[in-house]
Design an enzyme around this catalytic site. Structure first.
Site, PDB file in Angstrom:
ATOM      1  N   ASN A   9       0.868  -1.177   0.000  1.00 30.44           N
ATOM      2  CA  ASN A   9       0.000   0.000   0.000  1.00 30.44           C
ATOM      3  C   ASN A   9       0.903   1.225   0.000  1.00 30.44           C
ATOM      4  OD1 ASN A   9      -1.802   2.053   0.522  1.00 30.44           O
ATOM      5  ND2 ASN A   9      -2.244   1.432   2.631  1.00 30.44           N
ATOM      6  N   TRP A  10       1.010   1.858  -1.164  1.00 30.71           N
ATOM      7  CA  TRP A  10       1.949   2.983  -1.291  1.00 30.71           C
ATOM      8  C   TRP A  10       1.404   4.270  -0.665  1.00 30.71           C
ATOM      9  CZ3 TRP A  10       3.610   2.268  -7.171  1.00 30.71           C
ATOM     10  CH2 TRP A  10       4.328   1.072  -7.287  1.00 30.71           C
ATOM     11  N   LYS A  11       0.161   4.269  -0.269  1.00 34.50           N
ATOM     12  CA  LYS A  11      -0.483   5.451   0.328  1.00 34.50           C
ATOM     13  C   LYS A  11      -0.253   6.675  -0.573  1.00 34.50           C
ATOM     14  CE  LYS A  11       0.191   3.322   4.773  1.00 34.50           C
ATOM     15  NZ  LYS A  11       0.164   3.465   6.199  1.00 34.50           N
ATOM     16  N   HIS A  95      -9.360   0.804   5.048  1.00 34.91           N
ATOM     17  CA  HIS A  95      -8.042   0.996   5.672  1.00 34.91           C
ATOM     18  C   HIS A  95      -8.219   1.923   6.882  1.00 34.91           C
ATOM     19  CE1 HIS A  95      -3.938   2.319   6.393  1.00 34.91           C
ATOM     20  NE2 HIS A  95      -3.564   1.198   5.789  1.00 34.91           N
ATOM     21  N   GLU A  97      -6.642   4.355   7.920  1.00 31.61           N
ATOM     22  CA  GLU A  97      -6.504   5.791   7.654  1.00 31.61           C
ATOM     23  C   GLU A  97      -7.781   6.355   7.025  1.00 31.61           C
ATOM     24  OE1 GLU A  97      -2.762   5.443   5.603  1.00 31.61           O
ATOM     25  OE2 GLU A  97      -1.878   4.839   7.511  1.00 31.61           O
ATOM     26  N   GLU A 167      -5.076  -5.473  10.657  1.00 26.90           N
ATOM     27  CA  GLU A 167      -4.063  -4.440  10.871  1.00 26.90           C
ATOM     28  C   GLU A 167      -4.352  -3.710  12.182  1.00 26.90           C
ATOM     29  OE1 GLU A 167      -2.223  -3.104   6.936  1.00 26.90           O
ATOM     30  OE2 GLU A 167      -4.048  -1.957   7.162  1.00 26.90           O
ATOM     31  N   GLY A 173       2.547   1.964  10.710  1.00 25.82           N
ATOM     32  CA  GLY A 173       3.442   3.109  10.530  1.00 25.82           C
ATOM     33  C   GLY A 173       4.123   3.569  11.798  1.00 25.82           C
ATOM     34  N   SER A 212       3.717  -2.447  10.297  1.00 25.18           N
ATOM     35  CA  SER A 212       5.180  -2.406  10.455  1.00 25.18           C
ATOM     36  C   SER A 212       5.863  -3.734  10.125  1.00 25.18           C
ATOM     37  CB  SER A 212       5.555  -1.933  11.869  1.00 25.18           C
ATOM     38  OG  SER A 212       5.038  -0.635  12.094  1.00 25.18           O
ATOM     39  N   GLY A 233       2.892  -1.285   4.275  1.00 22.74           N
ATOM     40  CA  GLY A 233       2.901   0.148   3.997  1.00 22.74           C
ATOM     41  C   GLY A 233       4.317   0.625   3.715  1.00 22.74           C
ATOM     42  N   GLY A 234       4.958   1.184   4.733  1.00 24.18           N
ATOM     43  CA  GLY A 234       6.280   1.810   4.579  1.00 24.18           C
ATOM     44  C   GLY A 234       7.296   0.959   3.829  1.00 24.18           C
TER      45      GLY A 234
HETATM   46  C1  PEP Z   1      -0.638  -0.098   6.118  1.00 22.14           C
HETATM   47  O1  PEP Z   1      -0.744   1.094   5.930  1.00 22.14           O
HETATM   48  O2  PEP Z   1      -1.510  -0.874   5.700  1.00 22.14           O
HETATM   49  C2  PEP Z   1       0.527  -0.581   6.851  1.00 22.14           C
HETATM   50  C3  PEP Z   1       0.513  -1.801   7.286  1.00 22.14           C
HETATM   51  O3  PEP Z   1       1.552   0.324   7.032  1.00 22.14           O
HETATM   52  P1  PEP Z   1       2.997   0.016   7.671  1.00 22.14           P
HETATM   53  O4  PEP Z   1       3.502  -1.260   7.050  1.00 22.14           O
HETATM   54  O5  PEP Z   1       3.825   1.193   7.311  1.00 22.14           O
HETATM   55  O6  PEP Z   1       2.791  -0.146   9.138  1.00 22.14           O
END
Ligand code: PEP
Length: 250
Positions: A9-11, A95, A97, A167, A173, A212, A233-234
């Site tokens: 997920n590049w956000k 998600h 966010e 999640e 994040g 993470s 994500g990251g």
């Molecule tokens: C996400 O946004 O779905 C996520 C899991 O982010 P991160 O891996 O950065 O925690």
């Protein structure tokens, strides 16, 4: 047998140039990632570029969100048909966010899930508790409530063709990963809850962990019985990091 799945997920990150470089890097390293199904969810404005770059590749593309509406006066929204026009196979729904920053509640997420699956997209349904909810021992009731919204609208069978991403919000994040035991406990709870309604759906549905995930912890997380891959994500923004996670999903 559930095929492992890893989605990035590049956000709201990247530029045309960086997206090209990132995808080139991921494609170049995919030869030794034959086991996992892999997808990326770019910012919507880059989906057309990504589609072109992914032509002939096994990597799938997904939206980060989708509208409940088919078309019309809905400024800023993107429909299922638009995603499919650019060969998207998946879309994230719910998600954290979107839930926190855009006020999406369970009912709206369930409607998004419903229109996505009716259109033939594979929804990646994100669920998970906040730190406050975990500390109040509410993890199971929160993920149950989030799943029930979808089940009540579309029935348990609708989950047969979707992907669930557990999640924990406190792990997204933040660099704080749920331990493999903590994650497995919730994944097993989710599968058991679904099994009470339909054993085949429960056995077949892939439940990803997100929060993470890195190359260094992916193998242990993905080694858990009920963890079928990850939503990243990251670490999906660097080709080498993302590939290391994909390789861990066997
Ligand atoms: C996400 O946004 O779905 C996520 C899991 O982010 P991160 O891996 O950065 O925690």
């Amino acid at each position: 047998m559930r095929k492992p799945f890893v989605a990035g997920n590049w956000k709201m990150n990247g530029s045309r140039d960086s997206v090209r470089t990132l995808l080139d890097g991921i494609k170049a390293g995919m030869a030794d990632v034959s086991v996992a199904e892999v997808a990326v969810c770019p910012p919507a404005i880059y989906i057309a570029d990504v589609q072109q770059q992914l032509e002939g590749s096994a990597i799938g593309c997904g939206g980060q969100d989708v509208s409940t509406q088919a078309s019309g006066a809905f400024t800023g929204e993107i429909s299922t048909a638009m995603l499919q026009d650019f060969a998207c196979r998946y879309t994230l729904v719910g998600h954290s966010e979107r839930r926190t920053l855009h006020g999406e509640d369970d009912a709206l997420v369930a409607r998004k899930f419903s229109v996505a699956s009716a259109a033939g997209l594979i929804p990646i349904l994100c669920i998970g508790e906040t730190l406050q909810e975990r500390e109040a021992n509410e993890t199971e009731s929160v993920v149950s409530r989030q799943l029930d919204a979808v089940i009540e609208l579309d029935g348990i069978e609708a989950l047969a063709d979707c992907i669930i991403a557990y999640e924990p919000v406190w792990a997204i994040g933040t660099g704080k990963t749920a331990s493999s035991a903590q994650a497995q406990e919730v994944h097993a709870f989710i599968r058991q809850k679904l099994a009470e309604l339909n054993a085949d759906v429960a056995e077949g549905v892939r439940i990803l962990y997100g929060g993470s995930v890195k190359g260094s912890n992916a193998e242990e997380l993905f080694g858990q019985t009920d963890i079928d891959g990850g939503l990243i994500g990251g670490a999906s923004l660097m080709a080498d990091d993302f590939l290391a996670i994909c390789r861990a999903a066997r």
